[in-house]
Design a protein around this motif. Structure first.
Motif, short mmCIF file in Angstrom:
data_model
loop_
_atom_site.label_atom_id
_atom_site.label_comp_id
_atom_site.label_asym_id
_atom_site.label_seq_id
_atom_site.Cartn_x
_atom_site.Cartn_y
_atom_site.Cartn_z
N TYR A 1 0.79 -1.34 0.00
CA TYR A 1 -0.06 -0.09 0.21
C TYR A 1 0.81 1.42 -0.04
O TYR A 1 0.65 2.15 -0.86
CB TYR A 1 -1.02 -0.10 1.02
N LEU A 2 1.85 1.20 0.97
CA LEU A 2 2.74 2.47 0.91
C LEU A 2 3.60 2.62 -0.22
O LEU A 2 3.69 3.90 -0.79
CB LEU A 2 3.55 2.50 2.29
N ALA A 3 4.00 1.60 -0.68
CA ALA A 3 4.83 1.52 -2.09
C ALA A 3 3.91 2.42 -3.23
O ALA A 3 4.91 3.07 -3.89
CB ALA A 3 5.50 0.21 -2.36
N ARG A 4 2.92 1.71 -3.31
CA ARG A 4 2.13 2.45 -4.26
C ARG A 4 1.68 3.83 -4.22
O ARG A 4 1.57 4.35 -5.15
CB ARG A 4 0.64 1.63 -4.42
N ARG A 5 1.57 4.28 -2.74
CA ARG A 5 1.62 5.73 -2.83
C ARG A 5 2.71 6.47 -2.87
O ARG A 5 2.88 7.76 -2.79
CB ARG A 5 0.90 6.06 -1.10
N HIS B 1 -1.38 15.24 21.36
CA HIS B 1 -1.69 15.39 19.90
C HIS B 1 -2.17 14.10 19.49
O HIS B 1 -1.44 13.56 18.67
CB HIS B 1 -0.46 16.16 19.29
N LEU B 2 -3.44 13.63 19.97
CA LEU B 2 -4.10 12.50 19.26
C LEU B 2 -4.77 12.72 18.15
O LEU B 2 -5.81 13.61 18.23
CB LEU B 2 -4.90 11.52 20.61
N TRP B 3 -4.43 12.09 17.06
CA TRP B 3 -5.22 12.43 15.92
C TRP B 3 -6.62 12.02 16.06
O TRP B 3 -6.83 10.92 16.66
CB TRP B 3 -4.51 11.47 14.65
N LEU B 4 -7.56 12.88 15.81
CA LEU B 4 -8.89 12.78 15.80
C LEU B 4 -9.56 12.70 17.33
O LEU B 4 -10.59 12.44 17.32
CB LEU B 4 -9.58 11.42 15.08
N MET C 1 -4.39 4.60 8.21
CA MET C 1 -3.06 4.68 7.94
C MET C 1 -2.66 5.87 6.89
O MET C 1 -2.21 6.77 7.31
CB MET C 1 -2.28 3.46 7.86
N GLY C 2 -3.37 5.69 5.82
CA GLY C 2 -3.28 6.47 4.82
C GLY C 2 -3.66 7.82 4.98
O GLY C 2 -3.25 8.95 4.53
N ARG C 3 -4.95 7.97 5.62
CA ARG C 3 -5.52 9.32 5.96
C ARG C 3 -4.62 10.07 7.17
O ARG C 3 -4.48 11.26 6.98
CB ARG C 3 -6.76 9.04 6.66
N PHE C 4 -3.85 9.21 8.06
CA PHE C 4 -3.15 9.99 8.93
C PHE C 4 -1.71 10.32 8.41
O PHE C 4 -1.44 11.48 8.59
CB PHE C 4 -2.74 8.76 9.98
#
Length: 268
Positions: A41-45, A233-236, A260-263
């Motif tokens: 997933y990360l490599a594709r991005r 600083h906790l996301w959301l 993970m991608g959104r973060f």
């Protein structure tokens, strides 16, 4: 590839991309292959992706100084040296289980770490009382620090870790059997002795972004403990709970990868 770090030979997968760098850190008695779905997933991005086997795990060598290396600070120093060797001076960390504790150690004291996402990792005070606050008590939890595993231990621990019966022919069964038993033994004893950052204080004070993507059926983690902590600083402003067990990223990779991608988009 293998890279020598502090006398240890670390096996590591590296994808060079044009985007930000992401270091993924696996859990106790696991290996880099547990991040197969995240790697793709990360490599594709377009991210630069770094996934090592920790000392004493997977295809890496056993630690030459086990008592020192098999601790949250010891692992953090090894990974800091690895990233320096790869000439990566700024990166995000994704940490699962033990990898999340190592991640908190790095995130809270290394300027190179830009953000942290943890899963299967309750931030705790490094003490017997702190462990009791953050983790569920069970026979399988007791295996986390056991030096020598029987075949039954391998099956019990692997099944609890993955949230499904362990296939004894799988890479993960082989990995658990291969793990240096001193890695479990010293990691737990060093943690109980307070060797490392106070994680409760770290998440309350560190201003860098933190995300928690957590399986609600985790066999090891007290979810209510994770929910009640104070975070700077906790996301959301909340942990993200998935319908999964301890290895949410493996059990529910599509849902995990979306969060993970959104973060990563948020922190980049």
């Amino acid at each position: 590839m293998k890279i020598r770090v502090g006398g240890n030979a670390l096996a590591v997968r590296v994808h060079r991309g044009k985007g930000s760098a992401v270091l993924l850190i696996h859990g106790n008695s696991s290996c880099k292959e547990i991040f197969h779905h995240q790697e793709a997933y990360l490599a594709r991005r377009g991210h630069t992706v770094i996934i090592p086997d920790l000392p004493g795990h997977g295809s890496s060598s056993d630690a030459v100084a086990p008592k020192r290396t098999y601790s949250f600070p010891g692992y953090a120093e090894a990974l800091k040296e690895l990233m320096g060797h790869l000439d990566i001076s700024s990166f995000h960390v994704i940490g699962w289980s033990l990898g999340g504790h190592i991640g908190i150690e790095m995130w809270s004291r290394m300027s190179a770490v830009r953000s942290l996402l943890i899963s299967g990792t309750p931030p705790i005070r490094l003490s017997p009382a702190g462990v009791a606050d953050g983790f569920l008590s069970s026979p399988v939890m007791d295996l986390a620090g056991k030096r020598n595993f029987t075949p039954e231990d391998v099956t019990a621990y692997g099944s609890a870790m993955l949230g499904r019966p362990l296939d004894r022919r799988s890479r993960f069964a082989t990995t658990i059997e291969r793990t240096d038993g001193r890695a479990r033994y010293w990691m737990v004893r060093n943690g109980l002795a307070g060797r490392g950052k106070d994680e409760i204080t770290s998440v309350a004070r560190c201003s860098k972004p933190l995300a928690i993507v957590q399986g609600r059926r985790d066999a090891f983690v007290r979810i209510e403990h994770v929910r009640k902590l104070t975070y700077r600083h906790l996301w959301l402003h909340r942990p993200i709970l998935l319908n999964a067990g301890h290895a949410a990223h493996w059990e529910s990779p599509d849902a995990f990868n979306r969060w993970m991608g959104r973060f990563l988009k948020y922190v980049d």
